[in-house]
Design a protein around this motif. Structure first.
Motif, PDB file in Angstrom:
ATOM      1  N   LEU A 211     -48.484  25.511  21.392  1.00  0.00           N
ATOM      2  CA  LEU A 211     -49.483  25.404  21.401  1.00  0.00           C
ATOM      3  C   LEU A 211     -50.288  24.701  20.300  1.00  0.00           C
ATOM      4  N   SER A 212     -50.565  23.492  20.650  1.00  0.00           N
ATOM      5  CA  SER A 212     -50.994  22.802  19.052  1.00  0.00           C
ATOM      6  C   SER A 212     -52.030  21.441  19.665  1.00  0.00           C
ATOM      7  N   THR A 213     -52.829  21.186  18.830  1.00  0.00           N
ATOM      8  CA  THR A 213     -54.584  20.807  18.466  1.00  0.00           C
ATOM      9  C   THR A 213     -53.974  20.091  16.876  1.00  0.00           C
ATOM     10  N   THR A 214     -53.387  18.530  17.123  1.00  0.00           N
ATOM     11  CA  THR A 214     -53.485  17.888  16.569  1.00  0.00           C
ATOM     12  C   THR A 214     -54.734  17.448  15.521  1.00  0.00           C
ATOM     13  N   THR A 215     -54.691  17.307  14.057  1.00  0.00           N
ATOM     14  CA  THR A 215     -56.371  15.864  13.206  1.00  0.00           C
ATOM     15  C   THR A 215     -55.409  14.997  13.414  1.00  0.00           C
ATOM     16  N   ASP A 216     -56.040  13.734  12.965  1.00  0.00           N
ATOM     17  CA  ASP A 216     -55.933  12.935  13.102  1.00  0.00           C
ATOM     18  C   ASP A 216     -55.378  13.066  11.173  1.00  0.00           C
ATOM     19  N   ASP A 217     -55.926  14.231  10.232  1.00  0.00           N
ATOM     20  CA  ASP A 217     -55.696  14.107   8.490  1.00  0.00           C
ATOM     21  C   ASP A 217     -54.653  14.634   8.320  1.00  0.00           C
ATOM     22  N   THR A 218     -53.706  15.101   9.076  1.00  0.00           N
ATOM     23  CA  THR A 218     -52.508  15.706   8.536  1.00  0.00           C
ATOM     24  C   THR A 218     -51.606  14.909   8.313  1.00  0.00           C
ATOM     25  N   THR A 219     -50.383  15.451   7.754  1.00  0.00           N
ATOM     26  CA  THR A 219     -49.265  14.448   7.358  1.00  0.00           C
ATOM     27  C   THR A 219     -48.261  14.695   7.696  1.00  0.00           C
ATOM     28  N   VAL A 220     -48.073  16.056   8.236  1.00  0.00           N
ATOM     29  CA  VAL A 220     -47.150  16.675   8.868  1.00  0.00           C
ATOM     30  C   VAL A 220     -47.756  17.426  10.502  1.00  0.00           C
ATOM     31  N   ALA A 221     -47.794  17.561  11.572  1.00  0.00           N
ATOM     32  CA  ALA A 221     -47.574  18.165  12.745  1.00  0.00           C
ATOM     33  C   ALA A 221     -47.037  20.028  12.097  1.00  0.00           C
ATOM     34  N   ALA A 222     -48.058  20.447  13.015  1.00  0.00           N
ATOM     35  CA  ALA A 222     -47.561  22.164  12.938  1.00  0.00           C
ATOM     36  C   ALA A 222     -47.109  22.756  13.560  1.00  0.00           C
ATOM     37  N   ALA A 223     -46.636  21.555  14.995  1.00  0.00           N
ATOM     38  CA  ALA A 223     -45.152  21.815  16.220  1.00  0.00           C
ATOM     39  C   ALA A 223     -43.854  21.565  15.367  1.00  0.00           C
ATOM     40  N   ASP A 224     -44.454  20.476  14.757  1.00  0.00           N
ATOM     41  CA  ASP A 224     -42.667  19.982  13.293  1.00  0.00           C
ATOM     42  C   ASP A 224     -42.436  21.817  12.812  1.00  0.00           C
ATOM     43  N   LEU A 225     -43.201  22.180  12.752  1.00  0.00           N
ATOM     44  CA  LEU A 225     -42.599  23.200  11.337  1.00  0.00           C
ATOM     45  C   LEU A 225     -42.134  24.168  12.438  1.00  0.00           C
ATOM     46  N   LEU A 226     -41.895  24.042  13.286  1.00  0.00           N
ATOM     47  CA  LEU A 226     -41.358  25.066  14.391  1.00  0.00           C
ATOM     48  C   LEU A 226     -40.160  25.406  15.142  1.00  0.00           C
ATOM     49  N   ILE A 227     -39.447  27.216  14.841  1.00  0.00           N
ATOM     50  CA  ILE A 227     -37.854  26.991  15.718  1.00  0.00           C
ATOM     51  C   ILE A 227     -38.074  26.266  16.673  1.00  0.00           C
ATOM     52  N   PRO A 228     -36.536  25.226  16.502  1.00  0.00           N
ATOM     53  CA  PRO A 228     -36.501  24.338  17.653  1.00  0.00           C
ATOM     54  C   PRO A 228     -35.412  24.937  18.537  1.00  0.00           C
ATOM     55  N   PRO A 229     -35.545  24.563  19.954  1.00  0.00           N
ATOM     56  CA  PRO A 229     -34.897  25.038  20.819  1.00  0.00           C
ATOM     57  C   PRO A 229     -33.493  24.913  20.544  1.00  0.00           C
ATOM     58  N   GLU A 230     -33.638  24.046  19.674  1.00  0.00           N
ATOM     59  CA  GLU A 230     -31.141  23.825  19.674  1.00  0.00           C
ATOM     60  C   GLU A 230     -30.727  24.896  18.414  1.00  0.00           C
ATOM     61  N   ASP A 231     -31.883  25.301  17.503  1.00  0.00           N
ATOM     62  CA  ASP A 231     -32.069  25.976  15.941  1.00  0.00           C
ATOM     63  C   ASP A 231     -31.766  27.464  16.605  1.00  0.00           C
ATOM     64  N   THR A 232     -32.287  28.119  18.038  1.00  0.00           N
ATOM     65  CA  THR A 232     -31.945  29.325  17.989  1.00  0.00           C
ATOM     66  C   THR A 232     -30.289  30.324  18.738  1.00  0.00           C
ATOM     67  N   PRO A 233     -30.358  31.599  18.520  1.00  0.00           N
ATOM     68  CA  PRO A 233     -28.795  32.112  19.273  1.00  0.00           C
ATOM     69  C   PRO A 233     -29.666  31.332  21.004  1.00  0.00           C
ATOM     70  N   ALA A 234     -27.765  31.114  21.786  1.00  0.00           N
ATOM     71  CA  ALA A 234     -27.575  30.530  22.976  1.00  0.00           C
ATOM     72  C   ALA A 234     -28.333  31.389  23.530  1.00  0.00           C
ATOM     73  N   LYS A 235     -28.739  33.041  23.857  1.00  0.00           N
ATOM     74  CA  LYS A 235     -29.081  33.701  24.985  1.00  0.00           C
ATOM     75  C   LYS A 235     -30.556  33.331  24.525  1.00  0.00           C
ATOM     76  N   PHE A 236     -31.680  33.048  24.475  1.00  0.00           N
ATOM     77  CA  PHE A 236     -32.726  33.468  24.464  1.00  0.00           C
ATOM     78  C   PHE A 236     -33.569  32.063  24.803  1.00  0.00           C
ATOM     79  N   THR A 237     -34.285  32.657  25.902  1.00  0.00           N
ATOM     80  CA  THR A 237     -34.907  31.496  26.908  1.00  0.00           C
ATOM     81  C   THR A 237     -36.026  30.681  25.891  1.00  0.00           C
TER      82      THR A 237
END
Length: 219
Positions: free
Chosen positions: A25-51
């Motif tokens: 759930l992301s709303t991005t502003t033009d003033d930020t140097t990094v997007a909040a969504a880039d700081l979240l846990i990516p699917p490939e790094d979660t335990p295999a059993k999680f969906t």
């Protein structure tokens, strides 16, 4: 393993949404140097059993922040969640990451106040719908750059010699991290008698989020 019963409404503390809506759930502003969504846990790094769960609108925590300080209205906010066990609407395990990126330093006092209000509200709602045999323990631990919030759900057996010594059933732990204009949060929820330990999950994924922040997002 014990077949625990959880609730769709349970994890309303961090985002205020139901478990089926804990995703990007992301709303991005033009003033930020990094997007909040880039700081979240990516699917490939979660335990295999999680969906991964699908997304909906803003939740209670974000809405509370906006009412407390208008600076959060224009902040970049993102949330992503994963679940495991039972069904998506009634999971046994939950793993959530949350990030806020502002144009200026985010006030820790406001973040903590909003988080505490959101947690208190959903715990009260949950408490009102459960029997007297279910009790709730909340605990806050404040450190230099982090705050840990823990909830333990206890159950008092009907036939027990010491009713004042309930059995822990579920645990939820959220770690908040404060980095100037960036705020991170990591939540894990699951049964107390089944590995992996909730503290281990939070330690691992809070560290991952902090590493992504220090690297300026995914590399």
């Amino acid at each position: 393993m014990t077949n625990h019963t959880s609730r769709r409404e349970y994890l309303q503390g961090l985002t205020g949404t139901t478990l089926t809506s804990l995703s990007v759930l992301s709303t991005t502003t033009d003033d930020t140097t990094v997007a909040a969504a880039d700081l979240l846990i990516p699917p490939e790094d979660t335990p295999a059993k999680f969906t991964r769960s699908p997304a909906t609108g803003p939740g209670r925590f974000a809405e509370t922040l906006e009412t407390m300080d208008s600076m959060f209205t224009d902040a970049d906010i993102a949330t992503r969640g994963y679940w495991h066990g039972n069904t998506e609407s009634d999971p046994e395990w939950v793993l959530v990451s949350h990030a806020i990126v502002g144009d200026e330093d985010l006030p820790r006092r406001t973040l903590e106040a909003a988080a505490e209000q959101a947690h208190d509200e959903y715990v009260k709602e949950y408490d009102d719908e459960t029997s007297l045999l279910v009790t709730f323990e909340q605990d806050w631990q404040h450190y230099d750059e982090t705050t840990d919030w823990r909830l333990i759900i206890d159950q008092i057996p009907l036939f027990k010699d010491q009713p004042d010594d309930p059995d822990p059933v579920f645990t939820e732990l959220t770690r908040y991290q404060y980095h100037g204009n960036i705020f991170l949060a990591t939540t894990a929820f699951g049964p107390c008698d089944t590995p992996p330990a909730i503290d281990t999950l939070v330690d691992r994924y809070a560290t991952l989020q902090r590493a992504r922040y220090r690297a300026g997002g995914p590399q």
